[in-house]
Write a protein that holds these residues in place. Structure first.
Motif, PDB file in Angstrom:
ATOM      1  N   GLN A 152       0.832  -1.205   0.000  1.00 51.40           N
ATOM      2  CA  GLN A 152       0.000   0.000   0.000  1.00 51.40           C
ATOM      3  C   GLN A 152       0.867   1.256   0.000  1.00 51.40           C
ATOM      4  OE1 GLN A 152      -2.546   0.421   3.423  1.00 51.40           O
ATOM      5  NE2 GLN A 152      -3.951   1.797   2.354  1.00 51.40           N
ATOM      6  N   GLU A 153       1.952   1.227   0.749  1.00 46.83           N
ATOM      7  CA  GLU A 153       2.852   2.381   0.807  1.00 46.83           C
ATOM      8  C   GLU A 153       3.629   2.554  -0.498  1.00 46.83           C
ATOM      9  OE1 GLU A 153       5.343   1.661   4.125  1.00 46.83           O
ATOM     10  OE2 GLU A 153       3.760   1.986   5.625  1.00 46.83           O
ATOM     11  N   GLN A 154       4.012   1.437  -1.105  1.00 44.49           N
ATOM     12  CA  GLN A 154       4.865   1.492  -2.294  1.00 44.49           C
ATOM     13  C   GLN A 154       4.103   1.814  -3.572  1.00 44.49           C
ATOM     14  OE1 GLN A 154       6.596  -2.401  -2.187  1.00 44.49           O
ATOM     15  NE2 GLN A 154       8.311  -1.798  -0.880  1.00 44.49           N
ATOM     16  N   THR A 155       2.789   1.643  -3.561  1.00 46.69           N
ATOM     17  CA  THR A 155       2.017   1.748  -4.809  1.00 46.69           C
ATOM     18  C   THR A 155       1.092   2.959  -4.820  1.00 46.69           C
ATOM     19  OG1 THR A 155       0.344   0.271  -3.862  1.00 46.69           O
ATOM     20  CG2 THR A 155       2.071  -0.733  -5.208  1.00 46.69           C
ATOM     21  N   ASP A 215       9.272  -6.509  -3.046  1.00 46.05           N
ATOM     22  CA  ASP A 215      10.569  -6.249  -3.684  1.00 46.05           C
ATOM     23  C   ASP A 215      10.402  -5.994  -5.177  1.00 46.05           C
ATOM     24  OD1 ASP A 215      11.868  -6.554  -1.276  1.00 46.05           O
ATOM     25  OD2 ASP A 215      12.263  -8.691  -1.581  1.00 46.05           O
ATOM     26  N   LYS A 216       9.498  -6.736  -5.813  1.00 39.81           N
ATOM     27  CA  LYS A 216       9.253  -6.526  -7.241  1.00 39.81           C
ATOM     28  C   LYS A 216       8.664  -5.139  -7.488  1.00 39.81           C
ATOM     29  CE  LYS A 216       8.617 -11.366  -8.566  1.00 39.81           C
ATOM     30  NZ  LYS A 216       7.695 -12.366  -9.161  1.00 39.81           N
ATOM     31  N   ILE A 217       7.748  -4.731  -6.628  1.00 41.07           N
ATOM     32  CA  ILE A 217       7.136  -3.413  -6.777  1.00 41.07           C
ATOM     33  C   ILE A 217       8.167  -2.314  -6.518  1.00 41.07           C
ATOM     34  CG2 ILE A 217       5.465  -1.834  -5.729  1.00 41.07           C
ATOM     35  CD1 ILE A 217       3.614  -4.212  -5.377  1.00 41.07           C
ATOM     36  N   LYS A 218       9.008  -2.540  -5.533  1.00 36.56           N
ATOM     37  CA  LYS A 218      10.057  -1.563  -5.239  1.00 36.56           C
ATOM     38  C   LYS A 218      10.961  -1.359  -6.448  1.00 36.56           C
ATOM     39  CE  LYS A 218      13.735  -0.611  -1.899  1.00 36.56           C
ATOM     40  NZ  LYS A 218      14.451  -1.121  -0.695  1.00 36.56           N
ATOM     41  N   THR A 219      11.314  -2.460  -7.103  1.00 37.21           N
ATOM     42  CA  THR A 219      12.149  -2.378  -8.305  1.00 37.21           C
ATOM     43  C   THR A 219      11.411  -1.671  -9.433  1.00 37.21           C
ATOM     44  OG1 THR A 219      13.265  -4.443  -7.709  1.00 37.21           O
ATOM     45  CG2 THR A 219      13.437  -3.728 -10.001  1.00 37.21           C
ATOM     46  N   ALA A 220      10.118  -1.974  -9.587  1.00 37.00           N
ATOM     47  CA  ALA A 220       9.322  -1.349 -10.647  1.00 37.00           C
ATOM     48  C   ALA A 220       9.194   0.152 -10.422  1.00 37.00           C
ATOM     49  CB  ALA A 220       7.940  -1.992 -10.701  1.00 37.00           C
ATOM     50  N   VAL A 221       9.020   0.560  -9.178  1.00 38.00           N
ATOM     51  CA  VAL A 221       8.915   1.994  -8.865  1.00 38.00           C
ATOM     52  C   VAL A 221      10.238   2.693  -9.149  1.00 38.00           C
ATOM     53  CG1 VAL A 221       8.608   3.660  -6.993  1.00 38.00           C
ATOM     54  CG2 VAL A 221       7.091   1.676  -7.162  1.00 38.00           C
ATOM     55  N   ASP A 223      12.482   1.826 -11.289  1.00 36.19           N
ATOM     56  CA  ASP A 223      12.699   1.894 -12.740  1.00 36.19           C
ATOM     57  C   ASP A 223      11.560   2.608 -13.466  1.00 36.19           C
ATOM     58  OD1 ASP A 223      14.960   0.432 -12.222  1.00 36.19           O
ATOM     59  OD2 ASP A 223      14.066  -1.499 -12.781  1.00 36.19           O
ATOM     60  N   LYS A 224      10.585   3.097 -12.691  1.00 34.24           N
ATOM     61  CA  LYS A 224       9.412   3.773 -13.253  1.00 34.24           C
ATOM     62  C   LYS A 224       8.658   2.869 -14.241  1.00 34.24           C
ATOM     63  CE  LYS A 224      11.296   8.415 -12.667  1.00 34.24           C
ATOM     64  NZ  LYS A 224      11.611   9.721 -13.308  1.00 34.24           N
ATOM     65  N   ALA A 225       8.683   1.589 -13.951  1.00 35.66           N
ATOM     66  CA  ALA A 225       7.959   0.614 -14.781  1.00 35.66           C
ATOM     67  C   ALA A 225       6.582   0.399 -14.156  1.00 35.66           C
ATOM     68  CB  ALA A 225       8.738  -0.693 -14.856  1.00 35.66           C
ATOM     69  N   TYR A 226       5.727   1.398 -14.347  1.00 40.27           N
ATOM     70  CA  TYR A 226       4.442   1.399 -13.653  1.00 40.27           C
ATOM     71  C   TYR A 226       3.504   0.289 -14.131  1.00 40.27           C
ATOM     72  CZ  TYR A 226       6.166   5.861 -12.015  1.00 40.27           C
ATOM     73  OH  TYR A 226       6.932   6.832 -11.440  1.00 40.27           O
ATOM     74  N   SER A 227       3.650  -0.116 -15.380  1.00 38.70           N
ATOM     75  CA  SER A 227       2.819  -1.219 -15.866  1.00 38.70           C
ATOM     76  C   SER A 227       3.174  -2.515 -15.140  1.00 38.70           C
ATOM     77  CB  SER A 227       2.999  -1.399 -17.376  1.00 38.70           C
ATOM     78  OG  SER A 227       4.349  -1.722 -17.682  1.00 38.70           O
ATOM     79  N   MET A 228       4.463  -2.702 -14.866  1.00 36.52           N
ATOM     80  CA  MET A 228       4.888  -3.886 -14.117  1.00 36.52           C
ATOM     81  C   MET A 228       4.372  -3.824 -12.678  1.00 36.52           C
ATOM     82  SD  MET A 228       8.820  -4.396 -15.429  1.00 36.52           S
ATOM     83  CE  MET A 228       9.021  -5.783 -14.317  1.00 36.52           C
ATOM     84  N   MET A 229       4.313  -2.621 -12.133  1.00 32.52           N
ATOM     85  CA  MET A 229       3.800  -2.458 -10.780  1.00 32.52           C
ATOM     86  C   MET A 229       2.317  -2.835 -10.727  1.00 32.52           C
ATOM     87  SD  MET A 229       3.954   0.899  -8.316  1.00 32.52           S
ATOM     88  CE  MET A 229       3.058   1.919  -9.496  1.00 32.52           C
ATOM     89  N   ASP A 230       1.560  -2.387 -11.725  1.00 26.33           N
ATOM     90  CA  ASP A 230       0.140  -2.737 -11.775  1.00 26.33           C
ATOM     91  C   ASP A 230      -0.051  -4.241 -11.948  1.00 26.33           C
ATOM     92  OD1 ASP A 230      -0.827  -0.211 -11.370  1.00 26.33           O
ATOM     93  OD2 ASP A 230      -0.926   0.289 -13.508  1.00 26.33           O
ATOM     94  N   GLN A 231       0.811  -4.857 -12.735  1.00 24.36           N
ATOM     95  CA  GLN A 231       0.726  -6.305 -12.924  1.00 24.36           C
ATOM     96  C   GLN A 231       0.980  -7.046 -11.613  1.00 24.36           C
ATOM     97  OE1 GLN A 231       3.427  -7.387 -16.065  1.00 24.36           O
ATOM     98  NE2 GLN A 231       2.278  -6.284 -17.651  1.00 24.36           N
ATOM     99  N   ALA A 232       1.948  -6.557 -10.845  1.00 20.82           N
ATOM    100  CA  ALA A 232       2.251  -7.187  -9.553  1.00 20.82           C
ATOM    101  C   ALA A 232       1.067  -7.052  -8.599  1.00 20.82           C
ATOM    102  CB  ALA A 232       3.498  -6.555  -8.947  1.00 20.82           C
TER     103      ALA A 232
END
Length: 338
Positions: A152-155, A215-221, A223-232
């Protein structure tokens, strides 16, 4: 195995014992008392100490069941050891009655003490396993809550809809698991054990499935890979959703296997069949009465028609009389005018 276990539990219920552990403990106390009443002091001391240790382990395990969840399979595994102790106690009685040899008596006593010790070791080991299983579930539940908070904090920059869905399903899974844990105390031990075993395994699967998501979301944030964050986020929601559905399906499946539930369903089915039979009988009576009712209505209508005819006939006569009177009056008026 299941049939034997149900038989043991139902027998304990029929004899008004609080649970199977209490039944087994009381059974052992009777056997011990019957043996040591006529035993020499060394035998009473050794058997008394060994039996007290066993009672302590039985109480300890029973208390853990009340605190966490029933484990009837443990008592099923314990039962053969229980029977061995009783056989050794009976053999000790026989030896005491047939011989005065102290050596023979102590040999039989030592064998009995050893069987007590084996049973105590078994229950202690099972107690440690039970406690560790439940502590593991508690740790995993706490970790799941922590993972949800981290995500919740990371997204905060992700899709609000996806995040709301994640939070809702995560909370539902946790609450369903906690509610299941509370509700099993109202079930038979076999049912409670089966339900909680499924819940434990599902908690483990959910935890394993989502533990790397932060950890995956942290990496996506990063790298600004927001689509990957939404997928996670969506994948995590899907894992929670599957867990919720699995718990519900297993709950229904286990309850349907319960003899208690089967009896309840049988009673409900019988009541429904009786109700349907009563409705069918009532409908048949109504169909039988409808022709009679029709004939009755027709008869009444005929009578009404006859009455109307009787009433109308005097009216016609009256009209004819009135007509004749009018004619005579008109003739009389013409004569006067002439």
């Amino acid at each position: 195995m299941e049939k034997d276990l149900w038989q043991m539990i139902d027998e304990a219920d029929a004899q008004n014992y609080g649970n199977l552990a209490t039944h087994l403990k009381q059974d052992m106390e009777k056997s011990v008392q019957a043996t040591v009443d006529k035993s020499p002091e060394p035998v009473r001391r050794d058997i008394g100490k060994a039996s007290d240790t066993l009672y302590e382990k039985m109480d300890q395990f029973s208390q853990a069941e009340q605190e966490y969840a029933p484990s009837p399979e443990t008592w099923l595994e314990y039962e053969p050891k229980h029977e061995v102790i009783k056989e050794n106690l009976q053999n000790l009685q026989i030896v005491q009655e047939k011989t005065s040899s102290e050596q023979d008596i102590m040999t039989a006593s030592d064998k009995t003490v050893d069987s007590f010790q084996q049973a105590s070791i078994f229950l202690q080991t099972e107690y440690e396993k039970l406690v560790e299983r439940e502590r593991q579930v508690q740790r995993e539940m706490e970790q799941i809550k922590h993972i949800i908070e981290r995500m919740q904090e990371q997204t905060k920059g992700s899709s609000p809809e996806n995040l709301r869905d994640l939070m809702a399903k995560g909370k539902t899974f946790i609450s369903d698991t906690e509610n299941l844990r509370e509700s099993i105390h109202w079930q038979k031990p076999v049912i409670a054990a089966a339900l909680w075993k499924e819940a434990r395994e599902q908690v483990k699967q959910v935890y394993t499935g989502i533990q790397e998501m932060p950890d995956k979301i942290k990496t996506a944030v990063r790298d600004k890979a927001y689509s990957m964050m939404d997928q996670a986020i969506q994948k995590t929601s899907s894992i929670f959703d599957k867990g919720i559905q699995y718990l519900q399906s297993k709950k229904e499946e286990v309850l349907n296997l319960s003899p208690l539930e089967k009896r309840r369903q049988a009673v409900e089915k019988e009541q429904q069949e009786k109700l349907q039979t009563a409705e069918q009988q009532q409908s048949a009576v109504q169909r039988i009465n409808e022709p009679e009712k029709g004939r009755t209505v027709a008869s009444v209508q005929d009578k009404v028609s006859d009455n109307e005819s009787n009433i109308k006939k005097p009216r016609k006569v009256l009209l004819r009389i009135e007509s004749k009177g009018n004619v005579r009056s008109q003739e009389h008026e013409r004569e006067r005018s002439l």
